[in-house]
Design a protein around this motif. Structure first.
Motif, mmCIF file in Angstrom:
data_model
loop_
_atom_site.group_PDB
_atom_site.id
_atom_site.type_symbol
_atom_site.label_atom_id
_atom_site.label_comp_id
_atom_site.label_asym_id
_atom_site.label_seq_id
_atom_site.Cartn_x
_atom_site.Cartn_y
_atom_site.Cartn_z
ATOM 1 N N ALA A 102 -15.554 23.781 -14.866
ATOM 2 C CA ALA A 102 -14.952 22.469 -14.620
ATOM 3 C C ALA A 102 -14.458 21.843 -15.918
ATOM 4 O O ALA A 102 -13.374 21.247 -15.970
ATOM 5 C CB ALA A 102 -15.965 21.550 -13.943
ATOM 6 N N LEU A 103 -15.238 21.992 -16.987
ATOM 7 C CA LEU A 103 -14.815 21.476 -18.289
ATOM 8 C C LEU A 103 -13.601 22.229 -18.815
ATOM 9 O O LEU A 103 -12.641 21.626 -19.306
ATOM 10 C CB LEU A 103 -15.969 21.587 -19.295
ATOM 11 N N ALA A 104 -13.652 23.555 -18.740
ATOM 12 C CA ALA A 104 -12.558 24.375 -19.258
ATOM 13 C C ALA A 104 -11.243 24.051 -18.562
ATOM 14 O O ALA A 104 -10.171 24.094 -19.186
ATOM 15 C CB ALA A 104 -12.899 25.854 -19.106
ATOM 16 N N ALA A 105 -11.319 23.702 -17.290
ATOM 17 C CA ALA A 105 -10.103 23.390 -16.542
ATOM 18 C C ALA A 105 -9.443 22.113 -17.048
ATOM 19 O O ALA A 105 -8.232 21.931 -16.877
ATOM 20 C CB ALA A 105 -10.429 23.256 -15.057
ATOM 21 N N GLU A 106 -10.225 21.228 -17.666
ATOM 22 C CA GLU A 106 -9.683 19.958 -18.152
ATOM 23 C C GLU A 106 -9.287 20.003 -19.626
ATOM 24 O O GLU A 106 -8.560 19.125 -20.099
ATOM 25 C CB GLU A 106 -10.727 18.845 -17.959
ATOM 26 N N ALA A 107 -9.789 20.984 -20.369
ATOM 27 C CA ALA A 107 -9.565 21.030 -21.814
ATOM 28 C C ALA A 107 -8.136 21.453 -22.136
ATOM 29 O O ALA A 107 -7.556 22.299 -21.457
ATOM 30 C CB ALA A 107 -10.553 21.999 -22.467
ATOM 31 N N ARG A 108 -7.601 20.856 -23.186
ATOM 32 C CA ARG A 108 -6.280 21.196 -23.676
ATOM 33 C C ARG A 108 -6.373 21.540 -25.156
ATOM 34 O O ARG A 108 -7.011 20.825 -25.923
ATOM 35 C CB ARG A 108 -5.304 20.029 -23.472
ATOM 36 N N VAL A 109 -5.716 22.620 -25.547
ATOM 37 C CA VAL A 109 -5.761 23.060 -26.939
ATOM 38 C C VAL A 109 -4.747 22.280 -27.761
ATOM 39 O O VAL A 109 -3.591 22.110 -27.352
ATOM 40 C CB VAL A 109 -5.467 24.573 -27.053
ATOM 41 N N ARG A 110 -5.187 21.795 -28.904
ATOM 42 C CA ARG A 110 -4.278 21.136 -29.849
ATOM 43 C C ARG A 110 -4.374 21.862 -31.189
ATOM 44 O O ARG A 110 -5.472 22.028 -31.733
ATOM 45 C CB ARG A 110 -4.653 19.669 -30.009
ATOM 46 N N ARG A 111 -3.246 22.306 -31.700
ATOM 47 C CA ARG A 111 -3.192 23.025 -32.973
ATOM 48 C C ARG A 111 -2.726 22.089 -34.082
ATOM 49 O O ARG A 111 -1.758 21.346 -33.905
ATOM 50 C CB ARG A 111 -2.280 24.242 -32.853
ATOM 51 N N LEU A 112 -3.426 22.149 -35.219
ATOM 52 C CA LEU A 112 -3.133 21.268 -36.340
ATOM 53 C C LEU A 112 -2.861 22.088 -37.592
ATOM 54 O O LEU A 112 -3.580 23.054 -37.880
ATOM 55 C CB LEU A 112 -4.318 20.334 -36.617
ATOM 56 N N SER A 113 -1.854 21.724 -38.338
ATOM 57 C CA SER A 113 -1.614 22.332 -39.640
ATOM 58 C C SER A 113 -2.451 21.603 -40.687
ATOM 59 O O SER A 113 -2.985 20.512 -40.440
ATOM 60 C CB SER A 113 -0.132 22.259 -40.002
#
Length: 218
Positions: A19-30
């Protein structure tokens, strides 16, 4: 990133993790890219997946940074800010190197807390451990010498990230340890000369953790 390896989520059932994984969004930072700025509205909970994130405040003139903490893989950011009466970030955060974070939206995370009591209990235990660690950090500048505080920091990072973990810069590390960069440089050099640590740029290996631990007074 395996959410089951994140300290807050280790005790959750597989269906809760899904359930958590379904809501998570990856954000990439330099490197040097901000994750959030002090005063911005809290958008959600962040979990570091890769890299290092520095949390800091600026002095009243907006120039000098005071580093509050540095978080690596598996660690959280903004978990306390979520519950403030006026939920704005009390400090700023930026990537010390190329990094990835998982963002869990605030509203959905609160909904999951209400739906899944185990998650709420895990969060309370996690926050209690963080408070205990904060009290320990506050004690260290008073009761421990710089070398001991540095050894404790190195051992903590080794336990969390394994061999080859990355060090913050000396000024950032000095701010974390309550000392000055020169003292950090001098003590790192001493540990290196004694063979207690190996340095590859800012990457650190500890060949004998027991030997390093023996320098920390109990």
């Amino acid at each position: 990133m395996d959410l089951g390896q994140v300290p807050l989520f280790r005790e959750l059932a597989p269906e809760d993790l899904r359930a958590l994984a379904a809501e998570a969004r990856v954000r990439r930072l330099s490197k040097g890219e901000p994750l959030f700025l002090e005063g911005e509205p809290v958008r959600g909970l962040f979990v570091v997946g890769k890299g290092l994130i520095k949390v800091y405040k600026l002095d009243p003139e907006g120039r000098k940074q005071v580093v509050l903490h540095v978080e690596g893989p598996g660690r959280f950011l903004a978990e306390v800010a979520l519950f403030l009466e006026r939920p704005t970030y009390p400090a700023s955060a930026e990537a010390l190197e190329e990094s990835e974070v998982l963002a869990l939206p605030k509203e959905r995370f609160f909904q999951l807390l209400e739906e899944r009591p185990q998650l709420a209990r895990s969060l309370i235990r996690y926050l209690a451990r963080r408070q205990e660690r904060l009290l320990h950090l506050l004690d260290r500048p008073v009761f421990h010498e710089v070398r001991e505080r540095l050894c404790e920091f190195l051992l903590e990072r080794l336990a969390e990230e394994g061999q080859g973990f990355r060090l913050p810069t000396n000024p950032e590390l000095a701010a974390l340890l309550g000392t000055v960069p020169e003292a950090v440089s001098r003590n790192l050099g001493e540990l290196y000369r004694r063979g207690l640590i190996r340095l590859r740029g800012r990457r650190v290996e500890v060949p004998d953790p027991g030997a390093l631990e023996s320098l920390v007074k109990r």
